[in-house]
Structure formats: structure tokens, C-alpha cells
Scaffold this motif. Structure first.
Motif, mmCIF file in Angstrom:
data_model
loop_
_atom_site.group_PDB
_atom_site.id
_atom_site.type_symbol
_atom_site.label_atom_id
_atom_site.label_comp_id
_atom_site.label_asym_id
_atom_site.label_seq_id
_atom_site.Cartn_x
_atom_site.Cartn_y
_atom_site.Cartn_z
ATOM 1 N N TYR A 112 0.835 -1.193 0.000
ATOM 2 C CA TYR A 112 0.000 0.000 0.000
ATOM 3 C C TYR A 112 0.879 1.256 0.000
ATOM 4 C CZ TYR A 112 -2.601 3.985 1.368
ATOM 5 O OH TYR A 112 -3.097 5.268 1.393
ATOM 6 N N THR A 113 1.849 1.288 0.875
ATOM 7 C CA THR A 113 2.714 2.460 1.015
ATOM 8 C C THR A 113 3.480 2.742 -0.277
ATOM 9 O OG1 THR A 113 2.926 1.993 3.373
ATOM 10 C CG2 THR A 113 4.568 3.467 2.409
ATOM 11 N N LYS A 117 2.862 6.148 -2.686
ATOM 12 C CA LYS A 117 3.931 7.113 -2.990
ATOM 13 C C LYS A 117 3.919 7.547 -4.450
ATOM 14 C CE LYS A 117 7.153 5.850 0.656
ATOM 15 N NZ LYS A 117 8.424 5.216 0.992
ATOM 16 N N LEU A 158 -4.560 3.507 7.700
ATOM 17 C CA LEU A 158 -3.493 4.059 6.873
ATOM 18 C C LEU A 158 -4.054 4.658 5.578
ATOM 19 C CD1 LEU A 158 -0.367 4.285 6.526
ATOM 20 C CD2 LEU A 158 -0.454 2.048 5.416
#
Length: 186
Positions: A112-113, A117, A158
């Protein structure tokens, strides 16, 4: 060309029988050699569907953390949303589901991160494991076991608001690059 004809035939038939159905495709975009060529294929498919008065509703990228290529996924996602005007979804998971609950949890969050980005679009987030792990679902606050519900809660915290989050529990069979009907979630 035969594949496009088959998809057009299927979508036309299903939308004729069930006008409210949402139909989309799941594709392992990172395994494609060229995002621009894939986008051209999608445009050809979209035009063929439009000629029959139907359309796909979404495209989902099957992109386990281990595949990487988030820039390619973003390129396709931008095209799907901006040019084809369809929802774009990303399947978040990891082949580390063959190792442990903790490895699957860490890599799925990392997936996910990494994609976030790029600034790529996400209308649908699909959290899915067809691997051995995670092999527990509760308690959702367990740090040591990293159960599936902990992953879901932490992912939601998140990611923030996403139009649709589908939860497919461990052991769900993988999808295979064809058309799929709908998604669950809220």
C-alpha cells in the motif's frame, strides 16, 4: 481480437440479463511488458464495448508486493480513470503469505505504502490472501500473531477513505485475468 470479441459478447450478454451488474477485469499489470501497449489494448476493448452499448465498470491490478512495478500500475490506473472513466482497483497482498502472518502483514502494508507514494488512483482496495498465511483472523489487536483483522484495521487507518474495500479471507482462490463480476465492500 478473439479475446476482445469474447469479452464483448460476455459483457453484452450479462448486462442484458442483469442491467445493474458491475463487471470488470482483474489483470496482473506488473507482468505486462509495456503499460502503454496494455492501455492501447484497453482502449480497443473499450471502443468495442461502447459500439455494443456497454462498458466495463472497473479494472483491478493484481499486484502483490513482491511484483513491484508501481509506476506501471499508476500509468495504467491513470489511463483507466482519466481516459476510460472507469474505477481502478488494486489488489494488495504478498507472496510472503507463504512464510508467516507477520511477513504477510508487513509486506501488504508495504505494498500500500509503495503504491501510495506514486500518487496513483485507487477506487477499490482489495485485500486478499490465497496463501497459507495469515492463518488467524482474531484478535484484531494482536501484535505477535498479525491476524487478518489487524491487517484490515491498520490498512483502513493508513489508507483513509476509499470508495470500496473488498475483503477476501485467507484461502480465497486467486482471480485470473478475465472478467469478474462486482466486488464486495463498503
Amino acid at each position: 481480437a478473439k479475446t476482445i470479441e469474447d469479452i464483448v459478447s460476455y459483457v453484452s450478454y450479462m448486462k442484458g440479463k442483469f442491467p445493474e451488474i458491475k463487471i470488470g477485469m482483474t489483470d496482473p499489470i506488473p507482468l505486462r511488458a509495456d503499460a502503454a501497449a496494455f492501455n492501447a489494448d484497453l482502449a480497443t476493448l473499450s471502443a468495442a464495448l461502447k459500439a455494443k452499448g456497454v462498458s466495463l465498470d472497473f479494472l483491478q491490478a493484481d499486484n502483490p508486493y513482491n511484483y513491484g512495478n508501481y509506476g506501471k500500475v499508476k500509468t495504467v490506473g491513470d489511463f483507466v480513470r482519466n481516459d476510460l472513466r472507469m474505477d481502478f482497483g488494486v489488489i494488495y497482498n504478498s507472496e510472503s503469505g507463504n512464510k508467516s502472518n507477520g511477513a504477510f502483514y508487513a509486506d501488504t502494508i508495504a505494498a500500500y505504502t509503495a503504491y501510495a507514494k506514486t500518487g496513483g488512483p485507487v477506487d477499490q482496495a482489495i485485500i486478499q490472501s490465497w496463501y497459507t498465511y495469515p492463518n488467524t483472523s482474531i484478535p484484531e489487536d494482536s501484535v505477535s500473531d498479525a491476524p487478518f483483522t489487524k491487517l484490515l484495521l491498520d490498512f483502513a487507518r493508513l489508507a483513509g477513505p476509499i470508495r470500496s474495500i473488498a475483503v477476501l479471507p485467507p484461502g480465497t482462490p486467486p482471480t485470473s485475468g478475465g472478467t469478474t463480476g462486482g466486488s464486495s465492500g463498503g
